[in-house]
Scaffold this active site. Sequence first.
Site, mmCIF file in Angstrom:
data_model
loop_
_atom_site.group_PDB
_atom_site.id
_atom_site.type_symbol
_atom_site.label_atom_id
_atom_site.label_comp_id
_atom_site.label_asym_id
_atom_site.label_seq_id
_atom_site.Cartn_x
_atom_site.Cartn_y
_atom_site.Cartn_z
ATOM 1 C CB ALA A 229 47.398 23.254 6.426
ATOM 2 C CG HIS A 231 43.403 28.092 7.579
ATOM 3 N ND1 HIS A 231 42.725 26.974 8.643
ATOM 4 C CD2 HIS A 231 44.133 26.719 6.819
ATOM 5 C CE1 HIS A 231 42.535 25.716 8.420
ATOM 6 N NE2 HIS A 231 43.625 26.021 7.038
ATOM 7 C CB THR A 310 54.507 22.592 1.934
ATOM 8 O OG1 THR A 310 54.170 21.699 3.475
ATOM 9 C CG2 THR A 310 52.558 22.930 1.402
ATOM 10 C CD GLN A 366 47.019 19.472 5.617
ATOM 11 O OE1 GLN A 366 47.137 18.960 6.263
ATOM 12 N NE2 GLN A 366 48.576 19.196 4.735
ATOM 13 C CB THR A 381 48.216 15.397 4.211
ATOM 14 O OG1 THR A 381 49.392 16.488 5.039
ATOM 15 C CG2 THR A 381 47.126 15.138 4.977
ATOM 16 C CG PHE A 480 37.441 31.044 -3.367
ATOM 17 C CD1 PHE A 480 37.984 31.246 -4.157
ATOM 18 C CD2 PHE A 480 37.026 29.993 -3.113
ATOM 19 C CE1 PHE A 480 39.000 32.017 -3.652
ATOM 20 C CE2 PHE A 480 38.655 30.199 -2.045
ATOM 21 C CZ PHE A 480 39.431 31.081 -2.573
#
Length: 540
Positions: A229, A231, A310, A366, A381, A480
């Site tokens: 993860a 950031h 990932t 996450q 995950t 956002f």
Amino acid sequence: MARNIVVLSGPVAAGKSSLAAGLKVEYSARVVRTRLLLQERFAALHQAGDLNERRALQEFGEHLDGQDGGAWLAEDVTTVAQGDEPLVVIDSVRVLGQIEALRERFGRRVWHVHLFSSDVGELADRYDRRRTESELHELGSYRAVQENRTESEVPSLAQHADLVLDTHRNTQADILVRCAARLGLLADLDAALVDILVGGEYGSEGKGNLAFYLAPEYDLLMRVGGPNAGHQVPTPETNTHRSIPSGASANQRARLLIGPGAVISPRVLFEEFAETGVDPRRLIIDPQAMVITPEDVAAEKRLKAAIGSTGQGVGQAAARRILGRDGDRSILAEGCEDLKPFLGSARQVLAETFAAGQRVLLEGTQGTGLSLFHGQYPHVTSRDTTAAGVLSEAGISSRRVRRTIVAFRTYPIRVGGPSGPMGGKELTWEDIASRSGLPRDVIVERGSVSNNQRRVAEFDWTLLRWAADVNGATDIAITFVDYLDKENQNAYRFDQLTSETIQFLEEVERVAGAPVSLISTKFSTRAVIDRRDWRGHVLT
């Protein structure tokens, strides 16, 4: 004057000096040794002889006690305890008159702790072991020590003590914590000093930007999870934090801690130090954190195609930790030579932080929808990403939690490929550009670790409600909001947001049952509208 004076009594070798040393280390106590006070008085009288010999020390102590009943000790302690130390420890007293004189002079500040061993033979064994290490010229046997009349009567002091502890049945650590509890030195377990930041969707909710904003209000920044993860933080040159707490650059004075439930790639960690410029000396890694090997990464290649993983080796390392319980601790951080300079007990760091009344920002990774247990298996995950899981990995009680901030994007995303379903209708990035008015080339949504094109969907109101509930959200962060309308990028106050955005945020509050306290308008250092009615520390 010292706020608390701890008076230790007990037979020779009962563990008094060990307890005094523990109180000094853990609680910054000032230790007053009566042996040194006796030697100073002996020297002041210009007496001939060697007071470094136990028998002579015993006899001189009896001489002073005979003159004033033991009041001399209270006089000497008054001289040395004039400062504002929170704790003074007297090691040790031998007669009741010394204790009574101290109580008469210092009142309720005095706490009398008596140590003994229920196995008398153990005292003799301890004395024999320490004879070669003692600063005193010791007597030939423990029996010889007990021949002194005063020494033989020391056990009777137990009946006058505030606390009596058996060092045969307790370890030194047990003795210390029991004593500290009686003195009221232990940190209040109900002191809510921890604020948690977790993702409410599928990761990439903008937690790095939020953690960077909040970090200056905290004394300790803590992170768990693994390097799968990333950031991103709004430093002049955008950096991605995969192991180090995301607020490290925003708060240069805070200590940094990686908890025992974390999974660490030494290669990623050192690359992160180089990229971010964070001083490695600030970081503490718990010895029980798990280390990723190149073999772990190789073993996860198939998961990239299967579930959009990932492929950083985090799940494989976690599985190896579970299956490899054969006594080999080399798989942990404590067994990694590269990580040894950073090792320190997270339990101890947290205890010190709480005892000092300092605040902790605990950063999850996450999102809740990816939880191993609560997400839609197998598209999950390798860990529990809820607030409860983050606390478990950190080793922090829920009683310590003050606020739980759950972050949501206006349009949730998942990594590209077969990464699993999303609750809301799936959209394209062209849809987002059209709705927001942002140029398509401005919306660059790729995984910070995988670099895969992300998938995007409508806001999931059902997930909002469930994630707020399962995490115990006290606060919601919405990120956002410029994807709702590009005009929101210019908003620095709530009332400057578009009316449609305000309506959306009000509905979020109704569904989540918690206030929208933080709103991220874009990715920059001044991009968070702060509506909180609480703070960590007031910034100075």
